[in-house]
Design a protein around this motif. Structure first.
Motif, PDB file in Angstrom:
ATOM      1  N   ARG A   1       0.834  -1.207   0.000  1.00  0.00           N
ATOM      2  CA  ARG A   1       0.000   0.000   0.000  1.00  0.00           C
ATOM      3  C   ARG A   1       0.867   1.256   0.000  1.00  0.00           C
ATOM      4  O   ARG A   1       0.555   2.225  -0.681  1.00  0.00           O
ATOM      5  CB  ARG A   1      -0.927   0.007   1.222  1.00  0.00           C
ATOM      6  CG  ARG A   1      -1.989  -1.083   1.196  1.00  0.00           C
ATOM      7  CD  ARG A   1      -2.961  -0.936   2.345  1.00  0.00           C
ATOM      8  NE  ARG A   1      -2.327  -1.075   3.647  1.00  0.00           N
ATOM      9  CZ  ARG A   1      -2.132  -2.239   4.251  1.00  0.00           C
ATOM     10  NH1 ARG A   1      -2.530  -3.359   3.686  1.00  0.00           N
ATOM     11  NH2 ARG A   1      -1.554  -2.295   5.437  1.00  0.00           N
ATOM     12  N   ALA A   2       1.934   1.235   0.799  1.00  0.00           N
ATOM     13  CA  ALA A   2       2.789   2.419   0.929  1.00  0.00           C
ATOM     14  C   ALA A   2       3.883   2.395  -0.136  1.00  0.00           C
ATOM     15  O   ALA A   2       5.076   2.295   0.165  1.00  0.00           O
ATOM     16  CB  ALA A   2       3.404   2.467   2.324  1.00  0.00           C
ATOM     17  N   ALA A   3       3.496   2.452  -1.390  1.00  0.00           N
ATOM     18  CA  ALA A   3       4.459   2.440  -2.491  1.00  0.00           C
ATOM     19  C   ALA A   3       4.812   3.868  -2.896  1.00  0.00           C
ATOM     20  O   ALA A   3       4.019   4.786  -2.713  1.00  0.00           O
ATOM     21  CB  ALA A   3       3.872   1.694  -3.687  1.00  0.00           C
ATOM     22  N   ASP A   4       6.014   4.040  -3.454  1.00  0.00           N
ATOM     23  CA  ASP A   4       6.395   5.368  -3.947  1.00  0.00           C
ATOM     24  C   ASP A   4       6.062   5.463  -5.439  1.00  0.00           C
ATOM     25  O   ASP A   4       5.465   4.549  -6.025  1.00  0.00           O
ATOM     26  CB  ASP A   4       7.868   5.653  -3.676  1.00  0.00           C
ATOM     27  CG  ASP A   4       8.815   4.653  -4.340  1.00  0.00           C
ATOM     28  OD1 ASP A   4       8.369   3.955  -5.275  1.00  0.00           O
ATOM     29  OD2 ASP A   4       9.979   4.577  -3.931  1.00  0.00           O
ATOM     30  N   LYS A   5       6.447   6.543  -6.068  1.00  0.00           N
ATOM     31  CA  LYS A   5       6.099   6.758  -7.470  1.00  0.00           C
ATOM     32  C   LYS A   5       6.663   5.661  -8.366  1.00  0.00           C
ATOM     33  O   LYS A   5       5.997   5.203  -9.311  1.00  0.00           O
ATOM     34  CB  LYS A   5       6.610   8.120  -7.938  1.00  0.00           C
ATOM     35  CG  LYS A   5       6.188   8.469  -9.366  1.00  0.00           C
ATOM     36  CD  LYS A   5       6.665   9.846  -9.761  1.00  0.00           C
ATOM     37  CE  LYS A   5       6.158  10.226 -11.158  1.00  0.00           C
ATOM     38  NZ  LYS A   5       6.596   9.272 -12.200  1.00  0.00           N
ATOM     39  N   ASP A   6       7.877   5.214  -8.072  1.00  0.00           N
ATOM     40  CA  ASP A   6       8.482   4.156  -8.883  1.00  0.00           C
ATOM     41  C   ASP A   6       7.644   2.873  -8.824  1.00  0.00           C
ATOM     42  O   ASP A   6       7.396   2.238  -9.847  1.00  0.00           O
ATOM     43  CB  ASP A   6       9.907   3.862  -8.407  1.00  0.00           C
ATOM     44  CG  ASP A   6      10.868   5.003  -8.721  1.00  0.00           C
ATOM     45  OD1 ASP A   6      10.562   5.790  -9.639  1.00  0.00           O
ATOM     46  OD2 ASP A   6      11.911   5.098  -8.057  1.00  0.00           O
ATOM     47  N   GLY A   7       7.223   2.509  -7.626  1.00  0.00           N
ATOM     48  CA  GLY A   7       6.433   1.294  -7.468  1.00  0.00           C
ATOM     49  C   GLY A   7       5.072   1.406  -8.136  1.00  0.00           C
ATOM     50  O   GLY A   7       4.610   0.467  -8.799  1.00  0.00           O
ATOM     51  N   LEU A   8       4.442   2.558  -7.960  1.00  0.00           N
ATOM     52  CA  LEU A   8       3.130   2.772  -8.579  1.00  0.00           C
ATOM     53  C   LEU A   8       3.228   2.777 -10.097  1.00  0.00           C
ATOM     54  O   LEU A   8       2.372   2.203 -10.783  1.00  0.00           O
ATOM     55  CB  LEU A   8       2.531   4.096  -8.085  1.00  0.00           C
ATOM     56  CG  LEU A   8       2.226   4.194  -6.581  1.00  0.00           C
ATOM     57  CD1 LEU A   8       1.716   5.588  -6.243  1.00  0.00           C
ATOM     58  CD2 LEU A   8       1.205   3.142  -6.165  1.00  0.00           C
ATOM     59  N   ASP A   9       4.295   3.401 -10.618  1.00  0.00           N
ATOM     60  CA  ASP A   9       4.479   3.449 -12.067  1.00  0.00           C
ATOM     61  C   ASP A   9       4.702   2.047 -12.644  1.00  0.00           C
ATOM     62  O   ASP A   9       4.208   1.728 -13.727  1.00  0.00           O
ATOM     63  CB  ASP A   9       5.662   4.346 -12.436  1.00  0.00           C
ATOM     64  CG  ASP A   9       5.357   5.829 -12.254  1.00  0.00           C
ATOM     65  OD1 ASP A   9       4.165   6.169 -12.079  1.00  0.00           O
ATOM     66  OD2 ASP A   9       6.306   6.631 -12.281  1.00  0.00           O
ATOM     67  N   MET A  10       5.447   1.207 -11.906  1.00  0.00           N
ATOM     68  CA  MET A  10       5.689  -0.155 -12.382  1.00  0.00           C
ATOM     69  C   MET A  10       4.395  -0.960 -12.398  1.00  0.00           C
ATOM     70  O   MET A  10       4.091  -1.661 -13.376  1.00  0.00           O
ATOM     71  CB  MET A  10       6.723  -0.849 -11.498  1.00  0.00           C
ATOM     72  CG  MET A  10       8.156  -0.419 -11.740  1.00  0.00           C
ATOM     73  SD  MET A  10       8.723  -0.688 -13.457  1.00  0.00           S
ATOM     74  CE  MET A  10       8.441  -2.442 -13.669  1.00  0.00           C
TER      75      MET A  10
ATOM     76  N   LEU B   1      11.180   0.995   0.947  1.00  0.00           N
ATOM     77  CA  LEU B   1       9.942   0.623   0.274  1.00  0.00           C
ATOM     78  C   LEU B   1      10.108  -0.534  -0.701  1.00  0.00           C
ATOM     79  O   LEU B   1       9.149  -1.256  -0.984  1.00  0.00           O
ATOM     80  CB  LEU B   1       9.351   1.833  -0.459  1.00  0.00           C
ATOM     81  CG  LEU B   1       8.871   2.983   0.431  1.00  0.00           C
ATOM     82  CD1 LEU B   1       8.399   4.159  -0.416  1.00  0.00           C
ATOM     83  CD2 LEU B   1       7.752   2.506   1.349  1.00  0.00           C
ATOM     84  N   ASN B   2      11.321  -0.710  -1.245  1.00  0.00           N
ATOM     85  CA  ASN B   2      11.555  -1.833  -2.151  1.00  0.00           C
ATOM     86  C   ASN B   2      12.517  -2.870  -1.576  1.00  0.00           C
ATOM     87  O   ASN B   2      13.058  -3.718  -2.302  1.00  0.00           O
ATOM     88  CB  ASN B   2      12.029  -1.354  -3.536  1.00  0.00           C
ATOM     89  CG  ASN B   2      13.356  -0.613  -3.478  1.00  0.00           C
ATOM     90  OD1 ASN B   2      14.284  -1.011  -2.786  1.00  0.00           O
ATOM     91  ND2 ASN B   2      13.457   0.480  -4.244  1.00  0.00           N
ATOM     92  N   ALA B   3      12.718  -2.804  -0.257  1.00  0.00           N
ATOM     93  CA  ALA B   3      13.631  -3.757   0.395  1.00  0.00           C
ATOM     94  C   ALA B   3      13.144  -5.195   0.241  1.00  0.00           C
ATOM     95  O   ALA B   3      13.948  -6.132   0.179  1.00  0.00           O
ATOM     96  CB  ALA B   3      13.783  -3.405   1.876  1.00  0.00           C
ATOM     97  N   GLY B   4      11.834  -5.392   0.178  1.00  0.00           N
ATOM     98  CA  GLY B   4      11.300  -6.728  -0.015  1.00  0.00           C
ATOM     99  C   GLY B   4      11.661  -7.276  -1.388  1.00  0.00           C
ATOM    100  O   GLY B   4      11.968  -8.471  -1.536  1.00  0.00           O
ATOM    101  N   ASN B   5      11.623  -6.422  -2.417  1.00  0.00           N
ATOM    102  CA  ASN B   5      12.034  -6.836  -3.755  1.00  0.00           C
ATOM    103  C   ASN B   5      13.482  -7.318  -3.745  1.00  0.00           C
ATOM    104  O   ASN B   5      13.811  -8.373  -4.324  1.00  0.00           O
ATOM    105  CB  ASN B   5      11.898  -5.669  -4.739  1.00  0.00           C
ATOM    106  CG  ASN B   5      10.471  -5.177  -4.888  1.00  0.00           C
ATOM    107  OD1 ASN B   5       9.886  -4.687  -3.926  1.00  0.00           O
ATOM    108  ND2 ASN B   5       9.907  -5.297  -6.082  1.00  0.00           N
ATOM    109  N   LYS B   6      14.346  -6.536  -3.107  1.00  0.00           N
ATOM    110  CA  LYS B   6      15.767  -6.893  -3.054  1.00  0.00           C
ATOM    111  C   LYS B   6      15.966  -8.213  -2.322  1.00  0.00           C
ATOM    112  O   LYS B   6      16.747  -9.076  -2.759  1.00  0.00           O
ATOM    113  CB  LYS B   6      16.557  -5.784  -2.361  1.00  0.00           C
ATOM    114  CG  LYS B   6      18.064  -6.010  -2.339  1.00  0.00           C
ATOM    115  CD  LYS B   6      18.794  -4.831  -1.712  1.00  0.00           C
ATOM    116  CE  LYS B   6      20.296  -4.975  -1.838  1.00  0.00           C
ATOM    117  NZ  LYS B   6      20.831  -6.210  -1.207  1.00  0.00           N
TER     118      LYS B   6
END
Length: 310
Positions: A127-136, A276-281
């Protein structure tokens, strides 16, 4: 003549067996009654194999709950909700891969035929995504929508909302798997999005009847339904501690082996790492998922599996 009569008699006996088999199943009202009494999907499936008639008797004796179940189903029908039992041909066949964890009933608002489509992909994230996450999430879903494929997500804020909207903006169809009864929109601010999904030929799906509110346990449980509807799951963006991680675990738990079902999980690889993208990593570093990079194009092959172009 005798052979003809024998054939007719054999056919009649077979038809009688089929009818008896159908009658032995719990009705939609009985299944919902038992759920109102507190039976979990696993309990129902375990007992249905050996004690189906006992369950029917329990439901028939639970007059108050059975009456409540009938009232709920009547309200749902008037609102356009279709309730599908596990033994119906319309039941999403993907859910059978969940085995004893499959919902005995599913409630659908909108285009129920989408639930048995094979050309789909789940696009999920925090839910708490930044612009990069939302754009993807938006961009990947828009690509799928433009190609006529189905996008699956969970109607939550952040990546889920972006995924649904990306698909809709491409005039595509999308399925929202939710954790509440279909008389409740969770979160409330996504009521207009839910309406747009239905208006454009999509569907809202729940294992819960009218009146049931979402909670953390139900939100986690619905993840299993999201990921088993597809062969490809994409994590747009998530921190290490997030509901998306439960979805990834379910995708791995219900894949292969005795489940007879395999799906691939993908995660966006970002050049710049943050909380915010630590889970992806984490997922990528431990080879738990396959990578997608920003700017890559995606499609589905003839086996409805994700193909990524450089």
């Amino acid at each position: 003549m005798k052979n003809s009569e024998d054939w007719k008699e054999a056919a009649k006996k077979q038809q009688n067996k089929i009818e008896a088999w159908r009658l032995s199943y719990l009705s939609v009202e009985e299944l919902l009654c038992l759920q109102l009494l507190g039976y979990s999907p696993k309990q129902l499936y375990e007992d249905m194999e050996s004690e189906r008639y006992s369950l029917k008797e329990r439901a028939s004796m639970s007059i108050r709950e059975l009456d409540k179940a009938k009232r709920i189903l009547d309200r749902q029908a008037k609102a356009g909700v279709v309730t599908i039992p596990y033994y119906s041909e319309a039941y999403p066949h993907h859910f059978r891969h969940l085995r004893e964890d499959a919902p005995p009933l599913v409630h659908v608002l909108g285009n129920k035929d989408l639930l048995n489509r094979e050309d789909n992909v789940a696009i999920i994230g925090a839910r708490a995504a930044d612009k990069d996450g939302l754009d993807m999430a938006y961009g990947l879903a828009k690509q799928m929508g433009e190609q006529g494929h189905i996008v699956i997500s969970g109607l939550a804020l952040g990546c889920d909302t972006a995924a649904h909207q990306g698909c809709l903006d491409a005039d595509g169809q999308t399925i929202a798997v939710v954790a509440s009864g279909l008389d409740i929109t969770h979160p409330k601010v996504n009521k207009s999005l839910q309406d747009e999904i239905i208006a454009k030929g999509g569907a809202i799906l729940s294992e819960h009847p009218f009146g049931v509110k979402a909670n953390p346990t139900k939100l986690v449980a619905r993840c299993r339904m999201q990921v088993v509807l597809t062969q490809s799951v994409i994590v747009a963006q998530c921190p290490i501690i997030s509901g998306t991680m439960y979805a990834v675990r379910f995708a791995q738990e219900y894949s292969g082996g005795p489940f007879g079902w395999e799906n691939n999980v993908y995660s966006v690889r970002y050049d710049t790492q943050n909380e915010l993208n630590a889970g992806n990593k984490f997922l990528l570093d431990y080879n738990l998922v396959l990578p997608i990079r920003p700017g890559q194009e995606v499609t589905l092959d003839n086996d409805n599996r994700l193909v990524i172009y450089p």
